[in-house]
Write an enzyme that holds these catalytic residues in place. Structure first.
Site, PDB file in Angstrom:
ATOM      1  N   ILE A  89       1.191  -1.150   0.212  1.00 35.17           N
ATOM      2  CA  ILE A  89      -0.025   0.216   0.070  1.00 35.17           C
ATOM      3  C   ILE A  89       1.059   1.250  -0.196  1.00 35.17           C
ATOM      4  O   ILE A  89       1.656   1.388   0.527  1.00 35.17           O
ATOM      5  CB  ILE A  89      -0.702   0.223   1.369  1.00 35.17           C
ATOM      6  CG1 ILE A  89      -1.683  -1.053   0.701  1.00 35.17           C
ATOM      7  CG2 ILE A  89      -1.934   1.465   1.645  1.00 35.17           C
ATOM      8  CD1 ILE A  89      -2.643  -1.497   2.335  1.00 35.17           C
ATOM      9  N   HIS A 106      -5.659  -3.496 -10.918  1.00 32.54           N
ATOM     10  CA  HIS A 106      -6.475  -4.193  -9.491  1.00 32.54           C
ATOM     11  C   HIS A 106      -7.382  -5.354 -10.582  1.00 32.54           C
ATOM     12  O   HIS A 106      -8.202  -5.559 -11.301  1.00 32.54           O
ATOM     13  CB  HIS A 106      -6.682  -3.383  -9.380  1.00 32.54           C
ATOM     14  CG  HIS A 106      -7.626  -4.146  -7.463  1.00 32.54           C
ATOM     15  ND1 HIS A 106      -7.554  -4.591  -6.716  1.00 32.54           N
ATOM     16  CD2 HIS A 106      -9.273  -4.315  -7.494  1.00 32.54           C
ATOM     17  CE1 HIS A 106      -7.897  -5.532  -5.826  1.00 32.54           C
ATOM     18  NE2 HIS A 106      -8.761  -5.610  -6.110  1.00 32.54           N
ATOM     19  N   THR A 138      -4.751   7.235  -5.640  1.00 34.41           N
ATOM     20  CA  THR A 138      -5.564   8.454  -4.101  1.00 34.41           C
ATOM     21  C   THR A 138      -4.854   7.310  -3.187  1.00 34.41           C
ATOM     22  O   THR A 138      -4.417   5.881  -3.573  1.00 34.41           O
ATOM     23  CB  THR A 138      -6.982   8.560  -4.077  1.00 34.41           C
ATOM     24  OG1 THR A 138      -7.617   6.956  -3.841  1.00 34.41           O
ATOM     25  CG2 THR A 138      -7.239   8.980  -5.551  1.00 34.41           C
ATOM     26  N   GLU A 140      -6.351   6.374  -1.312  1.00 31.28           N
ATOM     27  CA  GLU A 140      -7.291   5.303  -0.087  1.00 31.28           C
ATOM     28  C   GLU A 140      -7.305   4.446  -1.432  1.00 31.28           C
ATOM     29  O   GLU A 140      -7.590   4.059  -3.226  1.00 31.28           O
ATOM     30  CB  GLU A 140      -8.565   5.685  -0.326  1.00 31.28           C
ATOM     31  CG  GLU A 140     -10.203   5.699   0.268  1.00 31.28           C
ATOM     32  CD  GLU A 140     -11.723   5.919  -0.094  1.00 31.28           C
ATOM     33  OE1 GLU A 140     -12.404   5.633   0.561  1.00 31.28           O
ATOM     34  OE2 GLU A 140     -11.729   6.710  -0.163  1.00 31.28           O
ATOM     35  N   LEU A 141      -7.114   3.083  -0.771  1.00 31.53           N
ATOM     36  CA  LEU A 141      -7.135   1.621  -1.286  1.00 31.53           C
ATOM     37  C   LEU A 141      -7.634   1.309  -2.911  1.00 31.53           C
ATOM     38  O   LEU A 141      -9.025   1.205  -2.371  1.00 31.53           O
ATOM     39  CB  LEU A 141      -6.554   1.027  -0.162  1.00 31.53           C
ATOM     40  CG  LEU A 141      -5.927  -0.994  -1.027  1.00 31.53           C
ATOM     41  CD1 LEU A 141      -4.810  -0.480  -1.554  1.00 31.53           C
ATOM     42  CD2 LEU A 141      -6.283  -2.053   0.254  1.00 31.53           C
TER      43      LEU A 141
HETATM   44  C1  GRF Z   1      -2.060  -9.088 -11.474  1.00 30.88           C
HETATM   45  O1  GRF Z   1      -3.167  -9.782 -11.160  1.00 30.88           O
HETATM   46  C2  GRF Z   1      -2.540  -7.776 -11.379  1.00 30.88           C
HETATM   47  O2  GRF Z   1      -4.129  -6.966 -11.640  1.00 30.88           O
HETATM   48  C3  GRF Z   1      -2.094  -7.007  -9.489  1.00 30.88           C
HETATM   49  O3  GRF Z   1      -1.314  -7.899  -9.193  1.00 30.88           O
HETATM   50  C4  GRF Z   1      -0.745  -9.104 -10.118  1.00 30.88           C
HETATM   51  C5  GRF Z   1       0.425  -8.903 -10.887  1.00 30.88           C
HETATM   52  O4  GRF Z   1       0.381 -10.260 -11.802  1.00 30.88           O
HETATM   53  N1  GRF Z   1      -2.461  -6.230  -8.873  1.00 30.88           N
HETATM   54  P1  GRF Z   1       2.302  -9.991 -12.025  1.00 30.88           P
HETATM   55  O5  GRF Z   1       2.977 -10.127 -11.352  1.00 30.88           O
HETATM   56  O6  GRF Z   1       1.776  -8.490 -13.544  1.00 30.88           O
HETATM   57  O7  GRF Z   1       1.669 -11.142 -13.509  1.00 30.88           O
END
Ligand code: GRF
Length: 206
Positions: A89, A106, A138, A140-141
Protein backbone atom coordinates in the site's frame (compact mmCIF):
# COMPACT_ATOMS: atom_id res chain seq x y z
CA UNK A 1 8.12 11.41 -23.91
CA UNK A 2 6.25 10.03 -20.92
CA UNK A 3 9.01 8.97 -18.55
CA UNK A 4 7.71 5.94 -16.68
CA UNK A 5 8.78 3.99 -13.63
CA UNK A 6 7.14 0.59 -13.15
CA UNK A 7 6.83 -0.97 -9.68
CA UNK A 8 6.47 -4.73 -9.37
CA UNK A 9 6.62 -7.33 -6.61
CA UNK A 10 6.57 -10.61 -8.50
CA UNK A 11 6.46 -12.21 -11.92
CA UNK A 12 5.70 -8.94 -13.69
CA UNK A 13 3.56 -10.26 -16.52
CA UNK A 14 1.64 -6.96 -16.72
CA UNK A 15 4.94 -5.08 -16.83
CA UNK A 16 6.03 -7.36 -19.69
CA UNK A 17 2.78 -6.66 -21.55
CA UNK A 18 3.44 -2.91 -21.27
CA UNK A 19 7.07 -3.22 -22.39
CA UNK A 20 6.18 -5.49 -25.30
CA UNK A 21 3.41 -3.17 -26.47
CA UNK A 22 6.09 -0.66 -27.54
CA UNK A 23 3.78 2.24 -26.72
CA UNK A 24 4.46 5.44 -28.67
CA UNK A 25 5.73 8.34 -26.55
CA UNK A 26 6.51 6.04 -23.59
CA UNK A 27 10.00 5.74 -22.15
CA UNK A 28 10.42 3.13 -19.41
CA UNK A 29 13.11 4.64 -17.21
CA UNK A 30 13.24 1.85 -14.63
CA UNK A 31 11.54 -1.21 -13.18
CA UNK A 32 11.71 -1.13 -9.38
CA UNK A 33 10.68 -3.64 -6.75
CA UNK A 34 10.23 -4.24 -3.04
CA UNK A 35 11.36 -7.82 -3.70
CA UNK A 36 14.93 -8.41 -4.87
CA UNK A 37 13.88 -11.92 -6.00
CA UNK A 38 10.99 -10.72 -8.18
CA UNK A 39 11.24 -12.71 -11.44
CA UNK A 40 10.06 -9.66 -13.37
CA UNK A 41 13.25 -7.79 -12.44
CA UNK A 42 15.48 -10.28 -14.26
CA UNK A 43 13.20 -10.17 -17.28
CA UNK A 44 13.33 -6.34 -17.38
CA UNK A 45 17.12 -6.34 -16.97
CA UNK A 46 17.30 -8.77 -19.91
CA UNK A 47 15.46 -6.15 -21.98
CA UNK A 48 18.09 -3.57 -21.09
CA UNK A 49 15.79 -1.68 -18.71
CA UNK A 50 17.48 -0.33 -15.54
CA UNK A 51 16.24 -2.17 -12.46
CA UNK A 52 16.60 -1.79 -8.72
CA UNK A 53 15.10 -3.37 -5.61
CA UNK A 54 14.79 -2.22 -2.03
CA UNK A 55 14.37 -4.95 0.55
CA UNK A 56 12.01 -3.90 3.38
CA UNK A 57 14.06 -6.08 5.73
CA UNK A 58 16.96 -3.66 5.32
CA UNK A 59 14.95 -0.83 6.90
CA UNK A 60 14.14 -0.28 10.57
CA UNK A 61 10.48 0.50 9.91
CA UNK A 62 7.84 0.49 7.21
CA UNK A 63 7.98 4.30 7.24
CA UNK A 64 11.73 4.23 6.55
CA UNK A 65 11.25 1.77 3.69
CA UNK A 66 8.41 3.83 2.20
CA UNK A 67 10.55 6.96 2.36
CA UNK A 68 13.45 5.21 0.62
CA UNK A 69 11.16 3.92 -2.12
CA UNK A 70 9.65 7.37 -2.58
CA UNK A 71 13.13 8.85 -2.99
CA UNK A 72 14.18 6.10 -5.40
CA UNK A 73 11.13 6.71 -7.58
CA UNK A 74 11.39 10.50 -7.33
CA UNK A 75 15.04 10.30 -8.39
CA UNK A 76 13.82 9.27 -11.85
CA UNK A 77 11.51 12.30 -12.05
CA UNK A 78 8.80 10.19 -13.69
CA UNK A 79 5.76 11.50 -15.53
CA UNK A 80 4.02 8.19 -14.82
CA UNK A 81 4.37 5.67 -11.99
CA UNK A 82 2.86 2.34 -12.95
CA UNK A 83 1.93 -0.20 -10.29
CA UNK A 84 1.97 -3.56 -12.06
CA UNK A 85 1.53 -6.12 -9.31
CA UNK A 86 3.18 -3.99 -6.61
CA UNK A 87 1.89 -5.62 -3.44
CA UNK A 88 2.37 -2.74 -1.01
CA UNK A 89 0.00 0.00 0.00
CA UNK A 90 1.50 3.33 -1.00
CA UNK A 91 1.69 5.88 1.83
CA UNK A 92 -0.29 9.13 1.50
CA UNK A 93 2.93 11.13 0.86
CA UNK A 94 3.63 8.99 -2.21
CA UNK A 95 0.04 9.31 -3.47
CA UNK A 96 0.06 13.10 -3.15
CA UNK A 97 3.57 13.51 -4.62
CA UNK A 98 2.54 11.58 -7.73
CA UNK A 99 -1.16 12.45 -7.76
CA UNK A 100 -2.85 11.99 -11.13
CA UNK A 101 0.28 10.31 -12.47
CA UNK A 102 0.17 6.95 -10.67
CA UNK A 103 -1.78 4.11 -12.27
CA UNK A 104 -2.61 0.66 -10.83
CA UNK A 105 -4.06 -2.55 -12.26
CA UNK A 106 -6.39 -4.36 -9.89
CA UNK A 107 -7.88 -7.82 -10.51
CA UNK A 108 -11.55 -7.08 -9.84
CA UNK A 109 -14.35 -4.96 -11.19
CA UNK A 110 -13.96 -2.10 -8.73
CA UNK A 111 -15.57 -0.84 -6.56
CA UNK A 112 -16.27 -4.53 -5.87
CA UNK A 113 -13.49 -6.36 -4.06
CA UNK A 114 -10.75 -3.86 -3.28
CA UNK A 115 -7.75 -5.45 -1.54
CA UNK A 116 -6.62 -9.06 -1.73
CA UNK A 117 -8.08 -12.45 -2.73
CA UNK A 118 -10.37 -10.85 -5.29
CA UNK A 119 -11.07 -13.97 -7.35
CA UNK A 120 -12.05 -16.16 -4.39
CA UNK A 121 -14.26 -13.36 -3.08
CA UNK A 122 -15.97 -13.03 -6.47
CA UNK A 123 -16.62 -16.80 -6.46
CA UNK A 124 -17.86 -16.74 -2.86
CA UNK A 125 -20.34 -13.98 -3.75
CA UNK A 126 -21.63 -15.96 -6.75
CA UNK A 127 -20.67 -13.26 -9.27
CA UNK A 128 -21.41 -14.18 -12.88
CA UNK A 129 -18.92 -11.59 -14.14
CA UNK A 130 -15.43 -10.87 -12.88
CA UNK A 131 -12.68 -8.75 -14.33
CA UNK A 132 -10.04 -6.13 -13.81
CA UNK A 133 -9.75 -2.38 -13.40
CA UNK A 134 -7.06 0.13 -14.33
CA UNK A 135 -7.31 3.24 -12.15
CA UNK A 136 -5.48 6.28 -10.92
CA UNK A 137 -4.09 5.81 -7.45
CA UNK A 138 -5.28 7.87 -4.49
CA UNK A 139 -4.53 7.44 -0.78
CA UNK A 140 -7.70 5.36 -0.38
CA UNK A 141 -6.88 1.78 -1.40
CA UNK A 142 -8.20 0.74 -4.84
CA UNK A 143 -10.61 3.69 -4.89
CA UNK A 144 -9.12 6.12 -7.41
CA UNK A 145 -10.72 7.28 -10.66
CA UNK A 146 -11.31 4.37 -13.03
CA UNK A 147 -9.62 4.51 -16.42
CA UNK A 148 -10.70 1.19 -17.92
CA UNK A 149 -12.35 -2.10 -17.00
CA UNK A 150 -12.54 -5.50 -18.64
CA UNK A 151 -15.00 -8.27 -17.76
CA UNK A 152 -14.94 -12.04 -18.15
CA UNK A 153 -17.63 -14.66 -17.44
CA UNK A 154 -17.44 -16.76 -14.29
CA UNK A 155 -18.03 -20.46 -14.96
CA UNK A 156 -19.53 -22.95 -12.50
CA UNK A 157 -16.34 -25.01 -12.69
CA UNK A 158 -14.08 -22.05 -11.86
CA UNK A 159 -11.56 -22.00 -9.06
CA UNK A 160 -9.77 -18.84 -7.97
CA UNK A 161 -6.85 -19.97 -10.15
CA UNK A 162 -8.82 -20.59 -13.35
CA UNK A 163 -10.64 -17.30 -12.90
CA UNK A 164 -7.36 -15.45 -12.25
CA UNK A 165 -5.93 -16.91 -15.47
CA UNK A 166 -8.93 -15.70 -17.51
CA UNK A 167 -8.81 -12.24 -15.94
CA UNK A 168 -5.04 -11.96 -16.43
CA UNK A 169 -5.41 -12.29 -20.21
CA UNK A 170 -7.68 -9.25 -20.13
CA UNK A 171 -5.27 -7.36 -17.84
CA UNK A 172 -2.56 -7.80 -20.47
CA UNK A 173 -4.77 -6.04 -23.04
CA UNK A 174 -6.27 -3.41 -20.77
CA UNK A 175 -3.13 -2.07 -19.06
CA UNK A 176 -1.05 -1.31 -22.19
CA UNK A 177 -4.06 0.42 -23.76
CA UNK A 178 -4.64 2.56 -20.65
CA UNK A 179 -0.95 3.47 -20.49
CA UNK A 180 -0.99 4.34 -24.19
CA UNK A 181 -4.01 6.58 -23.57
CA UNK A 182 -2.19 8.31 -20.70
CA UNK A 183 0.97 8.77 -22.77
CA UNK A 184 -1.05 10.18 -25.65
CA UNK A 185 -2.67 12.73 -23.31
CA UNK A 186 -6.14 11.28 -23.88
CA UNK A 187 -7.10 11.06 -20.18
CA UNK A 188 -8.50 13.82 -18.02
CA UNK A 189 -9.80 13.43 -14.48
CA UNK A 190 -13.07 15.08 -13.56
CA UNK A 191 -13.90 14.28 -9.94
CA UNK A 192 -14.10 10.48 -9.73
CA UNK A 193 -14.53 10.11 -13.50
CA UNK A 194 -11.88 9.77 -16.13
CA UNK A 195 -12.73 11.18 -19.53
CA UNK A 196 -10.91 9.46 -22.39
CA UNK A 197 -11.07 11.68 -25.45
CA UNK A 198 -9.96 8.79 -27.73
CA UNK A 199 -13.08 6.83 -26.80
CA UNK A 200 -15.28 9.93 -26.83
CA UNK A 201 -14.02 10.62 -30.36
CA UNK A 202 -14.92 7.07 -31.44
CA UNK A 203 -18.39 7.37 -29.93
CA UNK A 204 -19.05 10.59 -31.82
CA UNK A 205 -18.23 8.82 -35.09
CA UNK A 206 -20.80 6.02 -34.44
C1 GRF B 1 -2.19 -9.00 -11.31
O1 GRF B 1 -3.31 -9.83 -11.23
C2 GRF B 1 -2.56 -7.57 -10.96
O2 GRF B 1 -3.87 -7.25 -11.31
C3 GRF B 1 -2.42 -7.57 -9.47
O3 GRF B 1 -1.32 -8.39 -9.19
C4 GRF B 1 -1.15 -9.33 -10.25
C5 GRF B 1 0.25 -9.14 -10.75
O4 GRF B 1 0.59 -10.06 -11.76
N1 GRF B 1 -2.30 -6.21 -8.98
P1 GRF B 1 1.90 -9.83 -12.61
O5 GRF B 1 3.04 -9.67 -11.62
O6 GRF B 1 1.69 -8.61 -13.45
O7 GRF B 1 2.07 -11.08 -13.44
Amino acid sequence: MTKTVILISGRGSNMQAVVQAKIPNLHIAAVLSDNPQAPGLAWAAGQGIPTAALNPKDYPSRTAFNQAMLELVAGHAPDLVLLAGYMRILPPEFCSRFANQTINIHPSLLPAFPGLHTHQRALDEGCRLAGCTVHFVTAELDCGPIIAQGAVPVYDSDTADTLAERVLKVEHQLLPQAVADFAAGHLSIQGKRVINCRIAGEAEQD
